[in-house]
Design a protein around this motif. Structure first.
Motif, mmCIF file in Angstrom:
data_model
loop_
_atom_site.group_PDB
_atom_site.id
_atom_site.type_symbol
_atom_site.label_atom_id
_atom_site.label_comp_id
_atom_site.label_asym_id
_atom_site.label_seq_id
_atom_site.Cartn_x
_atom_site.Cartn_y
_atom_site.Cartn_z
ATOM 1 N N VAL A 62 -37.562 24.102 -0.938
ATOM 2 C CA VAL A 62 -38.325 25.012 -0.084
ATOM 3 C C VAL A 62 -39.719 25.211 -0.674
ATOM 4 C CG1 VAL A 62 -36.360 26.204 0.899
ATOM 5 C CG2 VAL A 62 -37.282 27.007 -1.260
ATOM 6 N N GLN A 63 -40.666 25.301 0.211
ATOM 7 C CA GLN A 63 -42.057 25.476 -0.199
ATOM 8 C C GLN A 63 -42.438 26.950 -0.124
ATOM 9 O OE1 GLN A 63 -43.761 22.772 -1.269
ATOM 10 N NE2 GLN A 63 -41.916 21.561 -0.852
ATOM 11 N N GLY A 64 -43.250 27.381 -1.068
ATOM 12 C CA GLY A 64 -43.728 28.750 -1.053
ATOM 13 C C GLY A 64 -45.237 28.806 -1.046
ATOM 14 N N VAL A 65 -45.748 29.958 -1.379
ATOM 15 C CA VAL A 65 -47.192 30.127 -1.405
ATOM 16 C C VAL A 65 -47.773 29.560 -2.692
ATOM 17 C CG1 VAL A 65 -47.110 32.125 0.101
ATOM 18 C CG2 VAL A 65 -46.963 32.451 -2.378
ATOM 19 N N ASN A 66 -49.080 29.266 -2.657
ATOM 20 C CA ASN A 66 -49.833 28.842 -3.847
ATOM 21 C C ASN A 66 -49.252 27.609 -4.538
ATOM 22 O OD1 ASN A 66 -51.584 31.017 -3.446
ATOM 23 N ND2 ASN A 66 -50.375 32.356 -4.766
ATOM 24 N N GLY A 67 -48.651 26.695 -3.801
ATOM 25 C CA GLY A 67 -48.178 25.442 -4.373
ATOM 26 C C GLY A 67 -46.832 25.507 -5.073
ATOM 27 N N ARG A 109 -40.684 25.503 -9.316
ATOM 28 C CA ARG A 109 -41.545 24.462 -9.880
ATOM 29 C C ARG A 109 -42.957 24.596 -9.327
ATOM 30 N NH1 ARG A 109 -37.145 20.181 -8.338
ATOM 31 N NH2 ARG A 109 -38.420 19.959 -6.461
ATOM 32 N N LYS A 110 -43.880 24.094 -10.128
ATOM 33 C CA LYS A 110 -45.254 23.940 -9.654
ATOM 34 C C LYS A 110 -45.848 22.746 -10.388
ATOM 35 C CE LYS A 110 -49.548 26.299 -8.556
ATOM 36 N NZ LYS A 110 -50.336 27.552 -8.539
ATOM 37 N N ALA A 111 -46.564 21.918 -9.671
ATOM 38 C CA ALA A 111 -47.062 20.666 -10.235
ATOM 39 C C ALA A 111 -48.195 20.888 -11.241
ATOM 40 C CB ALA A 111 -47.532 19.740 -9.117
ATOM 41 N N SER A 112 -49.049 21.871 -10.976
ATOM 42 C CA SER A 112 -50.208 22.093 -11.836
ATOM 43 C C SER A 112 -50.539 23.581 -11.818
ATOM 44 C CB SER A 112 -51.406 21.274 -11.333
ATOM 45 O OG SER A 112 -52.564 21.548 -12.113
ATOM 46 N N GLY A 117 -46.615 45.604 -7.544
ATOM 47 C CA GLY A 117 -45.228 45.451 -7.143
ATOM 48 C C GLY A 117 -44.867 43.986 -7.001
ATOM 49 N N LEU A 118 -43.620 43.729 -6.663
ATOM 50 C CA LEU A 118 -43.157 42.354 -6.501
ATOM 51 C C LEU A 118 -43.533 41.833 -5.116
ATOM 52 C CD1 LEU A 118 -41.265 43.649 -8.731
ATOM 53 C CD2 LEU A 118 -39.636 41.873 -8.102
ATOM 54 N N GLN A 119 -43.854 40.535 -5.065
ATOM 55 C CA GLN A 119 -44.194 39.906 -3.791
ATOM 56 C C GLN A 119 -43.310 38.677 -3.612
ATOM 57 O OE1 GLN A 119 -48.435 38.974 -3.705
ATOM 58 N NE2 GLN A 119 -48.813 40.576 -5.218
ATOM 59 N N LEU A 120 -42.876 38.447 -2.391
ATOM 60 C CA LEU A 120 -42.034 37.288 -2.104
ATOM 61 C C LEU A 120 -42.840 36.008 -2.255
ATOM 62 C CD1 LEU A 120 -39.281 36.245 -1.090
ATOM 63 C CD2 LEU A 120 -40.218 36.386 1.232
ATOM 64 N N LEU A 121 -42.282 35.066 -3.015
ATOM 65 C CA LEU A 121 -42.920 33.762 -3.243
ATOM 66 C C LEU A 121 -42.309 32.713 -2.303
ATOM 67 C CD1 LEU A 121 -45.080 32.805 -5.250
ATOM 68 C CD2 LEU A 121 -43.242 32.231 -6.840
ATOM 69 N N LEU A 122 -40.982 32.688 -2.251
ATOM 70 C CA LEU A 122 -40.284 31.784 -1.343
ATOM 71 C C LEU A 122 -38.835 32.204 -1.241
ATOM 72 C CD1 LEU A 122 -38.644 29.961 -3.563
ATOM 73 C CD2 LEU A 122 -40.737 28.651 -3.643
ATOM 74 N N LYS A 123 -38.135 31.623 -0.233
ATOM 75 C CA LYS A 123 -36.745 31.977 0.010
ATOM 76 C C LYS A 123 -35.997 30.760 0.529
ATOM 77 C CE LYS A 123 -38.171 33.711 4.504
ATOM 78 N NZ LYS A 123 -38.516 34.914 5.299
ATOM 79 N N PRO A 149 -25.239 31.650 -1.465
ATOM 80 C CA PRO A 149 -26.051 32.856 -1.262
ATOM 81 C C PRO A 149 -27.396 32.548 -0.617
ATOM 82 C CG PRO A 149 -26.325 32.081 -3.496
ATOM 83 C CD PRO A 149 -25.393 31.116 -2.822
ATOM 84 N N TYR A 150 -28.078 33.605 -0.237
ATOM 85 C CA TYR A 150 -29.508 33.518 0.042
ATOM 86 C C TYR A 150 -30.214 33.654 -1.307
ATOM 87 C CZ TYR A 150 -28.032 34.687 4.809
ATOM 88 O OH TYR A 150 -27.422 34.706 6.039
ATOM 89 N N LEU A 151 -31.280 32.877 -1.505
ATOM 90 C CA LEU A 151 -31.944 32.828 -2.805
ATOM 91 C C LEU A 151 -33.434 33.083 -2.646
ATOM 92 C CD1 LEU A 151 -29.989 29.689 -3.831
ATOM 93 C CD2 LEU A 151 -29.923 31.800 -5.158
ATOM 94 N N PHE A 152 -33.988 33.770 -3.622
ATOM 95 C CA PHE A 152 -35.376 34.199 -3.526
ATOM 96 C C PHE A 152 -36.061 34.074 -4.885
ATOM 97 C CE2 PHE A 152 -34.668 36.368 0.533
ATOM 98 C CZ PHE A 152 -33.311 36.622 0.475
#
Lengths: 113, 110
Positions: free
Chosen positions: A57-62, A77-80, A43-49, A31-34
């Motif tokens: 895949v990398q998204g916004v804000n680390g 995941r997020k490191a910190s 509302g909801l905002q896209l973080l990554l896809k 599938p495509y994953l989000f």
């Protein structure tokens, strides 16, 4: 039929600690994953896809997520983490034959000071 | 600026009254959606619209109807609102797989 499971309704993490939010999917084709994020009263905002290719895949804000076909997973995941990451995170899937998104039930992330 | 706008943001209605929730988008997206969000239930799809006058039921259409007479506008109508329709309603539009959401309308039916 496709489905998405987010097994953790709430996750509590200390500020500065690492984070993993789990997402498992069921689909007969890749599938495509989000990942979407919902801040309070927003509302909801896209973080990554993920569509194809590099499974990380990398998204916004680390934020980043890793696709695993063998595990049918797309964990976030997020490191910190920072206090501003407090929100509800939704995983979603769709396919190239039907772009309609199927949503997980969401995971509420709570950041402890 | 890509935007989905919902009006009103907050609404209180009495049981049995009619409710109109309005949504606009400035991206000329063909596909638009209405969802409701309840605690612990995530997003539930009410209706999907593929273009003007091309609407399909989602997972929970009962008690709702929609209207799309212009590509930019998509309305959700509750005829004779019920208390179990108290919820937060989100409108969204999409370009292929990427979905853009409005900020939601919090509807309380008393």
């Amino acid at each position: 039929a496709q489905s998405v499971t987010q097994p953790d309704a709430r996750v509590t993490v200390s500020e500065g600690a690492s984070l993993q939010l789990r997402c498992k999917y069921s689909s007969s084709v890749t599938p495509y994953l989000f990942w979407y994020v919902q801040y309070p009263r927003q509302g909801l905002q896209l973080l990554l896809k993920y569509y194809s290719g590099d499974p990380v895949v990398q998204g916004v804000n680390g934020f980043e997520a890793e696709f695993s076909k063998s595990n049918s997973s797309f964990h976030l995941r997020k490191a910190s983490v920072h206090w501003s990451d407090s929100a509800v995170y939704f995983c979603a899937v769709s396919t190239h034959s039907n772009y309609q998104l199927i949503w997980g039930s969401g995971t509420k992330l709570i950041i402890k000071p | 600026d890509m935007k989905v706008t919902q009006m009103p943001r907050y609404l209180i209605k009495r049981m049995g009254e009619n409710v109109l929730l309005e949504c606009g988008q400035d991206m000329s997206h063909e596909t638009m959606y209405w969802y409701r969000q309840d605690p612990g239930l995530g997003l539930q799809l009410i209706y999907i619209s593929y273009d003007v006058d091309s609407n399909s039921e989602g997972d929970i259409p009962k008690g709702y109807r929609v209207s799309r007479k212009k590509r930019e506008h998509f309305s959700l109508i509750l005829d004779s609102a019920k208390t179990n329709q108290t919820s937060v309603y989100f409108c969204a539009s999409s370009l292929v797989t990427e979905v853009f959401f409005g900020k939601g309308t919090r509807l309380t039916v008393v």
